[in-house]
Design a protein around this motif. Structure first.
Motif, short mmCIF file in Angstrom:
data_model
loop_
_atom_site.label_atom_id
_atom_site.label_comp_id
_atom_site.label_asym_id
_atom_site.label_seq_id
_atom_site.Cartn_x
_atom_site.Cartn_y
_atom_site.Cartn_z
N MET A 1 0.90 -1.35 -0.10
CA MET A 1 0.01 -0.06 0.03
C MET A 1 0.87 1.23 -0.03
O MET A 1 1.75 1.30 0.63
CB MET A 1 -0.83 0.00 1.24
N GLU A 2 0.52 2.10 -0.86
CA GLU A 2 1.46 3.49 -1.04
C GLU A 2 1.29 4.50 0.21
O GLU A 2 -0.14 4.37 0.66
CB GLU A 2 1.51 4.03 -2.17
N ASP A 3 1.96 5.17 0.45
CA ASP A 3 1.74 6.10 1.51
C ASP A 3 0.56 6.95 1.31
O ASP A 3 -0.03 7.22 2.17
CB ASP A 3 2.90 7.39 1.54
N LYS A 4 0.21 7.51 0.22
CA LYS A 4 -0.98 8.41 -0.25
C LYS A 4 -2.24 7.57 0.09
O LYS A 4 -3.16 8.31 0.78
CB LYS A 4 -0.88 8.76 -1.43
N GLU A 5 -2.22 6.30 -0.27
CA GLU A 5 -3.21 5.55 -0.01
C GLU A 5 -3.70 5.29 1.40
O GLU A 5 -4.81 5.42 1.79
CB GLU A 5 -3.34 4.14 -0.78
N LEU A 6 -2.60 4.96 2.20
CA LEU A 6 -2.66 5.05 3.48
C LEU A 6 -3.14 6.17 4.32
O LEU A 6 -4.15 6.02 5.13
CB LEU A 6 -1.46 4.43 4.24
N ALA A 7 -2.65 7.31 3.93
CA ALA A 7 -2.89 8.73 4.22
C ALA A 7 -4.42 8.92 4.03
O ALA A 7 -5.07 9.33 4.88
CB ALA A 7 -2.14 9.65 3.57
N ASP A 8 -4.92 8.50 2.71
CA ASP A 8 -6.28 9.01 2.55
C ASP A 8 -7.19 8.07 3.16
O ASP A 8 -8.29 8.58 3.67
CB ASP A 8 -6.59 8.59 1.03
N LEU A 9 -6.92 6.74 3.47
CA LEU A 9 -7.77 5.89 4.36
C LEU A 9 -7.75 6.41 5.63
O LEU A 9 -8.70 6.30 6.59
CB LEU A 9 -7.09 4.39 4.51
N ARG A 10 -6.78 6.77 6.34
CA ARG A 10 -6.68 7.50 7.78
C ARG A 10 -7.43 8.66 7.69
O ARG A 10 -8.27 8.97 8.87
CB ARG A 10 -5.01 7.67 8.06
N ASN A 11 -7.31 9.47 6.71
CA ASN A 11 -8.27 10.70 6.65
C ASN A 11 -9.69 10.45 6.60
O ASN A 11 -10.44 10.94 7.31
CB ASN A 11 -7.76 11.50 5.31
N SER A 12 -9.97 9.28 6.11
CA SER A 12 -11.36 8.96 6.02
C SER A 12 -11.94 8.44 7.29
O SER A 12 -12.99 8.71 7.92
CB SER A 12 -11.55 7.82 5.01
N VAL A 13 -11.09 7.66 8.01
CA VAL A 13 -11.34 7.11 9.41
C VAL A 13 -11.47 8.49 10.01
O VAL A 13 -12.37 8.49 11.01
CB VAL A 13 -10.24 6.20 9.95
N ARG A 14 -10.57 9.35 10.24
CA ARG A 14 -10.76 10.47 11.03
C ARG A 14 -11.87 11.22 10.96
O ARG A 14 -12.38 11.88 11.91
CB ARG A 14 -9.41 11.45 10.60
N THR A 15 -12.27 11.55 9.52
CA THR A 15 -13.63 11.98 9.20
C THR A 15 -14.69 11.14 10.09
O THR A 15 -15.52 12.16 10.52
CB THR A 15 -14.07 12.11 7.80
N ILE A 16 -14.78 10.09 10.04
CA ILE A 16 -15.87 9.28 10.73
C ILE A 16 -15.88 9.47 12.21
O ILE A 16 -16.80 9.68 12.81
CB ILE A 16 -15.63 7.78 10.22
N ASP A 17 -14.42 9.43 12.68
CA ASP A 17 -14.22 9.69 14.08
C ASP A 17 -14.75 11.14 14.45
O ASP A 17 -15.34 11.21 15.64
CB ASP A 17 -12.77 9.48 14.37
N LYS A 18 -14.67 12.16 13.89
CA LYS A 18 -15.32 13.39 14.06
C LYS A 18 -16.58 13.25 14.21
O LYS A 18 -17.33 14.09 14.91
CB LYS A 18 -14.74 14.29 13.19
#
Length: 95
Positions: A1-18
């Motif tokens: 998994m490339e870094d951008k894909e991981l960062a995008d997934l983590r950002n999606s999780v962060r949005t849900i967490d908010k």
């Protein structure tokens, strides 16, 4: 998994967490209002039969059967927190 894909997934999780954090605060505010109603109606905070029914009904919304047990555990913790908030409110510790 490339870094951008991981960062995008983590950002999606962060949005849900908010969103979850906002909903959590709304739920606890409603728990305090429920406590007020329970005080007036002179009914206890805990109602085991209602809680079981609630868990059953809400867990049916989880389509992924493998995720249901984890959801039930999480939802039970959420209800336990709500009961603590109601009890604190009734004791006058949380207004």
């Amino acid at each position: 998994m490339e870094d951008k894909e991981l960062a995008d997934l983590r950002n999606s999780v962060r949005t849900i967490d908010k969103e979850l954090a906002t909903l959590f605060e709304k739920r606890l505010a409603l728990s305090r209002s429920i406590a007020q109603c329970k005080i007036k109606a002179e009914i206890p905070v805990f109602d085991g039969k209602r809680e079981e029914k609630n868990i059953e009904e809400v867990s049916r919304l989880i389509e992924d059967m493998s995720a249901r047990p984890d959801f039930v555990r999480w939802y039970q913790m959420l209800m336990d927190i709500s009961k603590k908030v109601q009890n604190r409110f009734i004791r006058g510790e949380d207004k």
